[in-house]
Design an enzyme around this catalytic site. Structure first.
Site, PDB file in Angstrom:
ATOM      1  N   HIS A 239       0.827  -1.210   0.000  1.00 46.08           N
ATOM      2  CA  HIS A 239       0.000   0.000   0.000  1.00 46.08           C
ATOM      3  C   HIS A 239       0.864   1.265   0.000  1.00 46.08           C
ATOM      4  CE1 HIS A 239      -3.854   2.096   1.163  1.00 46.08           C
ATOM      5  NE2 HIS A 239      -2.957   3.016   1.465  1.00 46.08           N
ATOM      6  N   GLU A 243       1.595   3.863  -3.377  1.00 44.72           N
ATOM      7  CA  GLU A 243       1.321   5.284  -3.260  1.00 44.72           C
ATOM      8  C   GLU A 243       2.551   6.120  -3.621  1.00 44.72           C
ATOM      9  OE1 GLU A 243      -1.698   6.273  -2.714  1.00 44.72           O
ATOM     10  OE2 GLU A 243      -0.963   8.309  -3.055  1.00 44.72           O
ATOM     11  N   LYS A 246       3.282   6.012  -7.394  1.00 48.85           N
ATOM     12  CA  LYS A 246       2.364   6.855  -8.179  1.00 48.85           C
ATOM     13  C   LYS A 246       2.776   8.321  -8.078  1.00 48.85           C
ATOM     14  CE  LYS A 246      -1.456   5.349  -6.338  1.00 48.85           C
ATOM     15  NZ  LYS A 246      -2.887   5.327  -6.000  1.00 48.85           N
ATOM     16  N   ASN A 247       3.108   8.769  -6.864  1.00 46.80           N
ATOM     17  CA  ASN A 247       3.535  10.160  -6.686  1.00 46.80           C
ATOM     18  C   ASN A 247       4.808  10.447  -7.475  1.00 46.80           C
ATOM     19  OD1 ASN A 247       1.430  10.647  -4.942  1.00 46.80           O
ATOM     20  ND2 ASN A 247       2.650  10.405  -3.092  1.00 46.80           N
TER      21      ASN A 247
HETATM   22  N1  P4A Z   1       7.108  16.980  -6.958  1.00 47.41           N
HETATM   23  N2  P4A Z   1       7.491  15.948  -6.177  1.00 47.41           N
HETATM   24  C1  P4A Z   1       6.396  15.269  -5.793  1.00 47.41           C
HETATM   25  C2  P4A Z   1       5.257  15.900  -6.331  1.00 47.41           C
HETATM   26  C3  P4A Z   1       5.767  16.977  -7.056  1.00 47.41           C
HETATM   27  C4  P4A Z   1       6.391  14.083  -4.950  1.00 47.41           C
HETATM   28  C5  P4A Z   1       3.880  15.517  -6.160  1.00 47.41           C
HETATM   29  C6  P4A Z   1       5.005  17.965  -7.843  1.00 47.41           C
HETATM   30  C7  P4A Z   1       2.979  16.356  -5.550  1.00 47.41           C
HETATM   31  C8  P4A Z   1       1.664  15.950  -5.327  1.00 47.41           C
HETATM   32  C9  P4A Z   1       1.278  14.675  -5.716  1.00 47.41           C
HETATM   33  C10 P4A Z   1       2.149  13.824  -6.349  1.00 47.41           C
HETATM   34  C11 P4A Z   1       3.453  14.250  -6.592  1.00 47.41           C
HETATM   35  C12 P4A Z   1       7.275  13.056  -5.243  1.00 47.41           C
HETATM   36  C13 P4A Z   1       7.278  11.890  -4.474  1.00 47.41           C
HETATM   37  C14 P4A Z   1       6.386  11.775  -3.402  1.00 47.41           C
HETATM   38  C15 P4A Z   1       5.518  12.793  -3.115  1.00 47.41           C
HETATM   39  C16 P4A Z   1       5.509  13.937  -3.882  1.00 47.41           C
HETATM   40  O1  P4A Z   1       6.336  10.637  -2.665  1.00 47.41           O
HETATM   41  O2  P4A Z   1       8.142  13.167  -6.279  1.00 47.41           O
HETATM   42  O3  P4A Z   1      -0.011  14.229  -5.490  1.00 47.41           O
HETATM   43  C17 P4A Z   1      -0.612  14.669  -4.336  1.00 47.41           C
END
Ligand code: P4A
Length: 419
Positions: A239, A243, A246-247
């Site tokens: 999980h 997540e 995906k981010n």
């Molecule tokens: N830069 N880095 C991250 C995000 C941005 C990031 C991001 C614009 C922001 C919001 C989002 C997803 C990605 C990343 C890794 C992470 C978290 C944020 O684990 O590179 O959705 C809410």
């Protein structure tokens, strides 16, 4: 179905009774030892008290929520589910223990688990209903952040107990699996990393028609050259990683744009130390400014109406819902953690920490008491540091994100306002 006044009076009495007890946290080792000796009667006797204790502790906190949130239809619905489940478990309070009763108990647990499947989504709907009908002040937002962390942690723990009991005793014997309930005593974290990556990549390819590659490195400090194994709940680790992937994928794809030929790969480092196991997910997705960091873990901020789903290509990869705050709860549940470190203009590192020793991996559970009660009654704390924009009297978040050892730390977005 409406609950009658007389039934509610009795529920209130039982809630008062069971919420006097503190929940009993178990370690992963205890879950395993218990699973190996597997006595259904012992489990029944433990759960028929422990489940009402955990349910009542969090139900008491539901009632401390700001009134305008408590009145939202979705929050009422969730509250009704809890009342009904609490009553159903109490039916076993005085029951004679025989095979028929044990079977009935398993069935009751499955019914309760199914009833609560959509709790996260429904609470999010409740928060949305509040946002759309009221102006939400900072004190209310703080209460909601504090509550939801505790509420979802309680839910994770209750589902863990129910899953262990129903998997061990629910009849579906799975003798050849090495799993003990939902715990894998020889969980291969790199395997879980690859699974989560593949599934996130599938979504990424669908949405962006490309995806960054994966590079995995690992280091076993204790036994160099032997594969890393951990005692853990693989679904929890999956999980969190799903997540994070995906981010990271979204950040990389958006930052480098569709005309990019060579997306920088995601790098995962898995390390087993003496005390901790760390899984670090590093990306070069441009990072986020430090001032935006808190928002990623903020429930109010992350609550937005679902985007319209016309076809698969219009559903964004990440960004809607409670992915990060809930992933952090999974990590903290067994006394680990999940943190983000970002270099704006370059990329983000996310680190999942897990306890290396199963006897140190204790459940972290919210306790209903004077301290938690006080939290809901206190308004915004008086700041004792100057604001960034103090000269203009502008209300602003000032503190970074100091780490505290226990749960309430996520509600750190207090405003430091001179009262
Ligand atoms: N830069 N880095 C991250 C995000 C941005 C990031 C991001 C614009 C922001 C919001 C989002 C997803 C990605 C990343 C890794 C992470 C978290 C944020 O684990 O590179 O959705 C809410």
């Amino acid at each position: 179905m409406r609950t009658s006044r007389c039934m509610l009076a009795n529920v209130t009495k039982m809630l008062d009774f069971y919420s006097q007890f503190n929940p009993s946290p178990l370690s992963i080792k205890q879950f395993i030892d218990f699973g190996l000796s597997a006595c259904e009667r012992k489990s029944f006797v433990f759960l028929r008290k422990e489940l009402p204790v955990r349910l009542s502790n969090i139900m008491k906190e539901i009632h401390l929520l700001p009134d305008n949130l408590l009145r939202m239809p979705s929050v009422c619905l969730v509250n009704d589910w809890y009342i009904r489940s609490f009553q159903e478990i109490l039916e076993f309070e005085q029951a004679d223990i025989n095979d028929k009763m044990l079977t009935k108990f398993c069935q009751a647990l499955v019914k309760i688990r199914n009833r609560h499947t959509d709790v996260v989504q429904t609470m999010a709907q409740g928060v949305l209903e509040l946002k759309e009908s009221h102006e939400v002040d900072q004190a209310t937002e703080n209460s909601i952040q504090y509550f939801l962390d505790r509420f979802y942690m309680s839910r994770i723990s209750i589902r863990m107990l129910i899953n262990q009991h129903t998997l061990l005793f629910g009849g579906n014997l799975n003798g050849h699996s090495r799993h003990i309930g939902c715990i894998d005593p020889q969980c291969d974290p790199i395997g879980v990393v690859q699974d989560a990556y593949e599934n996130a990549r599938f979504l990424c390819d669908q949405y962006y028609l490309a995806s960054p590659e994966l590079v995995v490195k690992s280091h076993n400090e204790l036994e160099p050259n032997s594969p890393i194994r951990i005692v853990y709940v693989p679904s929890h680790l999956y999980h969190m990683l799903f997540e994070l992937f995906k981010n990271s994928m979204r950040a990389v794809m958006e930052y480098h744009g569709s005309s990019c030929e060579n997306y920088p790969p995601l790098e995962v480092t898995v390390v087993r130390g003496k005390e901790d196991i760390c899984v670090k997910v590093s990306d070069r997705g441009g990072g986020i400014p430090r001032s935006h960091m808190d928002q990623l873990f903020n429930y109010m901020y992350s609550t937005a109406p679902e985007p319209p789903k016309t076809d698969a290509h219009t559903v964004p990869l990440a960004g809607y819902g409670y992915g990060l705050p809930i992933s952090r709860l999974y990590a903290r549940y067994f006394h680990g953690d999940l943190i983000l470190l970002s270099c704006e203009g370059y990329g983000t590192d996310a680190i999942i920490y897990m306890k290396a020793l199963s006897n140190e991996a204790n459940e972290l559970l919210p306790i209903f008491n004077k301290t938690s009660t006080k939290f809901y009654r206190t308004s915004i704390p008086t700041g004792d540091w100057s604001n960034q924009n103090s000269s203009m009297g502008v209300r602003h978040l000032t503190m970074g994100n100091p780490r505290r050892p226990v749960l309430p730390s996520s509600s750190l977005s207090e405003e430091h306002v001179r009262c």
